[in-house]
Design an enzyme around this catalytic site. Structure first.
Site, PDB file in Angstrom:
ATOM      1  N   GLU A 281       0.853  -1.210   0.000  1.00 12.96           N
ATOM      2  CA  GLU A 281       0.000   0.000   0.000  1.00 12.96           C
ATOM      3  C   GLU A 281       0.880   1.249   0.000  1.00 12.96           C
ATOM      4  OE1 GLU A 281      -3.174  -0.160  -0.595  1.00 12.96           O
ATOM      5  OE2 GLU A 281      -3.042  -2.338  -0.529  1.00 12.96           O
ATOM      6  N   TRP A 284       1.639   1.793  -3.429  1.00 15.42           N
ATOM      7  CA  TRP A 284       0.657   2.552  -4.226  1.00 15.42           C
ATOM      8  C   TRP A 284       0.885   4.054  -4.076  1.00 15.42           C
ATOM      9  CZ3 TRP A 284      -2.556   1.661  -8.106  1.00 15.42           C
ATOM     10  CH2 TRP A 284      -2.907   0.342  -8.389  1.00 15.42           C
ATOM     11  N   TRP A 312     -20.041  13.855 -18.763  1.00 12.13           N
ATOM     12  CA  TRP A 312     -20.427  14.088 -17.365  1.00 12.13           C
ATOM     13  C   TRP A 312     -21.691  14.944 -17.316  1.00 12.13           C
ATOM     14  CZ3 TRP A 312     -17.608  10.824 -14.838  1.00 12.13           C
ATOM     15  CH2 TRP A 312     -16.272  10.595 -15.183  1.00 12.13           C
ATOM     16  N   ASN A 347     -10.623   3.445   3.356  1.00 18.06           N
ATOM     17  CA  ASN A 347     -10.279   3.290   1.934  1.00 18.06           C
ATOM     18  C   ASN A 347     -11.356   2.565   1.133  1.00 18.06           C
ATOM     19  OD1 ASN A 347      -8.428   3.347  -0.391  1.00 18.06           O
ATOM     20  ND2 ASN A 347      -8.460   1.123  -0.102  1.00 18.06           N
ATOM     21  N   TRP A 365     -15.298  13.306 -12.064  1.00 16.06           N
ATOM     22  CA  TRP A 365     -14.452  12.930 -10.928  1.00 16.06           C
ATOM     23  C   TRP A 365     -13.725  14.124 -10.328  1.00 16.06           C
ATOM     24  CZ3 TRP A 365      -9.236  13.916 -11.122  1.00 16.06           C
ATOM     25  CH2 TRP A 365      -8.656  14.111 -12.372  1.00 16.06           C
ATOM     26  N   TRP A 388      -8.854   8.928  -7.613  1.00 12.92           N
ATOM     27  CA  TRP A 388     -10.095   9.318  -8.299  1.00 12.92           C
ATOM     28  C   TRP A 388     -10.074   8.850  -9.746  1.00 12.92           C
ATOM     29  CZ3 TRP A 388     -14.880  10.812  -7.022  1.00 12.92           C
ATOM     30  CH2 TRP A 388     -15.099  11.194  -5.705  1.00 12.92           C
TER      31      TRP A 388
END
Ligand code: FAD
Length: 485
Positions: A281, A284, A312, A347, A365, A388
């Protein structure tokens, strides 16, 4: 660092608000010269201003840092304004021999720092930057063809190869003070703590600052890490480290986390497999910073450019309901309420809530990212934008767009007993587990506002799913969807 003239060394602190494992601070202290620790609340045009929750955190973190510096004979100088103008004033007053800092990797920070470095050089002031915020700086991890990675798994495999000997600098025991300190501003005068209203009452679970960060890490490694892999997806259980705001502000560095985690395995205090998952993690986080470095426009444009043509919709009412935690889907609403109350969201629930905004409501987003930016205590450009985009489907190594989270099934899977939902939506607390994620099925048991909100969600899941897939099909270059169907 080579220094050619007399004078103190200014350490310009940014997202590295710690004394230990701080290479810029260590380099400033090494020659035995006076050190001037400086924090600038930067107003350089183009540098994204912090959101409200981050400013709340910064307030406490700077206070903790100032105390820690005083304990070793130093001070923290606080100034506000565009960084170059502030530095020009401080440099004119302090006549430093050198200015040092730890590097940041987003485009606006790089432009600012490059400009300041060139100007200092013209002024005859030595200037050096250091590596403190990541395990690997973004340009150091490349594939066989010399290109940056675009997919996480091979990235992390290669990144780990650089990490056989990770070194952590101890905190300096004392810092020499200059004869005259530059002027400082009062932290209280910055009014970073909210008033009228003070929305931060639920933020008391946090202890910003280096000591608080260390305590979080130690607590995590001496307990929850043992079952991290299984429980990290369960929002009703406190099974993750909650280090993200500490890492963002640099109150602890990833090297310190790495070394402590590896030591825990070696001492037999933590299971190797669980630690691996936890460190991936952190991986990431590294990956998102590398991607943003190599694609500096990502806060505005999608990693996969075809996503910038996505249709959108503006759905003002839907967006507002989402921000208030009033969508009618308990797991989404619980997450949005946790966020507002504490500056944090688990998360798994971030993924569900973000997916709901972009897929069920078809809201861009970037609007969700901006809301998170303002409300998260761990708001971080690389991680927020990267995640996102991951959720929206247009990011690097992203979740495919056609995989649309069902907020009911996600709730049932990851919060089966409704512990998390009941904590954040007390008006649903009395519902049985069977209907806690579908309260409209138990409408007769709901009263007042709960009946209005949870009698019917703002969009039905199946219809919203079809609408999202239809919008995606309309995108040019949508072979991925057709291939998958
Ligand atoms: P742990 O599970 O203990 O993980 C340890 C550390 O690894 C974290 O502290 C964090 O630094 C890093 N990490 C964990 N998961 C991720 C991830 N998915 N991406 C990148 N790094 C990760 N994280 C932020 O730090 N800032 C953000 O602004 C941010 N915005 C997000 C927005 C969305 C839509 C989503 C889905 C995720 C976002 N995340 C962000 C990632 C993640 O949710 C948080 O880092 C995590 O919840 C922090 O909890 P923890 O420290 O207990 O994590």
């Amino acid at each position: 660092m080579r220094i050619d003239r007399d004078g103190p060394v200014i350490v310009w602190l940014r997202n590295d608000l710690r004394l230990a494992d701080n290479p810029a601070l260590a380099a400033a202290a090494a020659p035995g010269r006076p050190v001037i620790p400086l924090y600038i609340l930067d107003q350089t045009p183009g540098v994204r201003p912090m959101g409200g929750a981050s400013l709340w955190w910064l307030d406490k973190s700077l206070a903790a840092l100032a105390d820690a510096l005083e304990a070793i004979g130093s001070r923290l100088i606080l100034r506000r304004g565009p960084a170059r103008e502030v530095l020009a004033e401080v440099v004119a007053h302090a006549r430093p021999a050198a200015v040092v800092w730890n590097r940041l990797y987003d485009a606006a920070a790089i432009d600012r720092d490059t400009d300041i470095k060139a100007w200092l050089k013209d002024e005859g002031v030595a200037c050096e930057s250091f590596d403190a915020g990541l395990l690997n700086e973004p340009w150091t991890v490349r594939n066989g063809a010399g290109q940056p990675y675009k997919v996480f798994t091979p990235y992390w495999r290669a990144a780990r190869e650089h990490l056989h000997q990770v070194h952590v600098e101890p905190a300096p025991k004392a810092l020499a003070a200059p004869e005259h300190w530059p002027r400082t501003e009062a932290l209280a005068g910055w009014k970073l703590h909210p008033t009228r209203p003070d929305w931060s009452k639920g933020f008391d679970l946090w202890t910003p600052g280096e000591a608080g960060a260390r305590e979080r890490l130690d607590d995590f490694l001496s307990g929850p890490v043992d079952d991290y892999q299984r429980k990290r997806d369960l929002p009703g259980v406190e099974a993750t480290s909650r280090l993200s705001p500490h890492l963002h502000f640099g109150e602890i560095g990833p090297r310190q986390v790495w070394v402590a985690a590896r030591n825990a395995v070696e001492a037999g205090d933590a299971p190797a497999g669980q630690i691996e998952k936890f460190l991936s993690e952190i991986g990431w986080r590294e990956f998102n910073h590398a991607i943003l470095f190599h694609h500096p426009d990502l806060p505005k444009t999608s990693f996969r450019p075809e996503f910038d043509a996505f249709p959108w919709v503006s759905d003002h009412a839907g967006f507002e309901a989402w921000t208030r935690g009033e969508t009618g889907y308990p797991i989404v609403d619980a997450g949005m309420r946790e966020l507002w109350a504490t500056g944090f969201m688990h998360n798994r629930v971030r993924m569900i809530a973000a997916s709901f905004l972009v897929k069920h409501l078809l809201v861009d987003w970037r609007r969700g990212e901006a809301w998170f930016w303002d409300t998260l205590v761990d708001a971080d450009l690389a991680n927020n934008v990267g995640n996102w985009q991951w959720v929206a489907g247009g990011g690097a190594d992203a979740a495919p767009y056609f995989r649309i989270f069902n907020p009911i099934a996600q709730g049932q899977k990851f919060d089966p007993a409704g512990t998390y939902v009941r904590r954040w939506i007390p008006e649903l607390a009395g519902l049985p587990d069977a209907t806690i994620h579908e309260p409209w099925k138990a409408a007769a048991q709901l009263n007042g506002a709960a009946k209005r909100l949870y009698g019917e969600p703002i969009v039905g899941h199946s219809a919203a799913r079809e609408r999202a897939l239809e919008a995606y099909r309309g995108l040019r270059g949508d072979q991925a969807l057709h291939a998958a169907r």
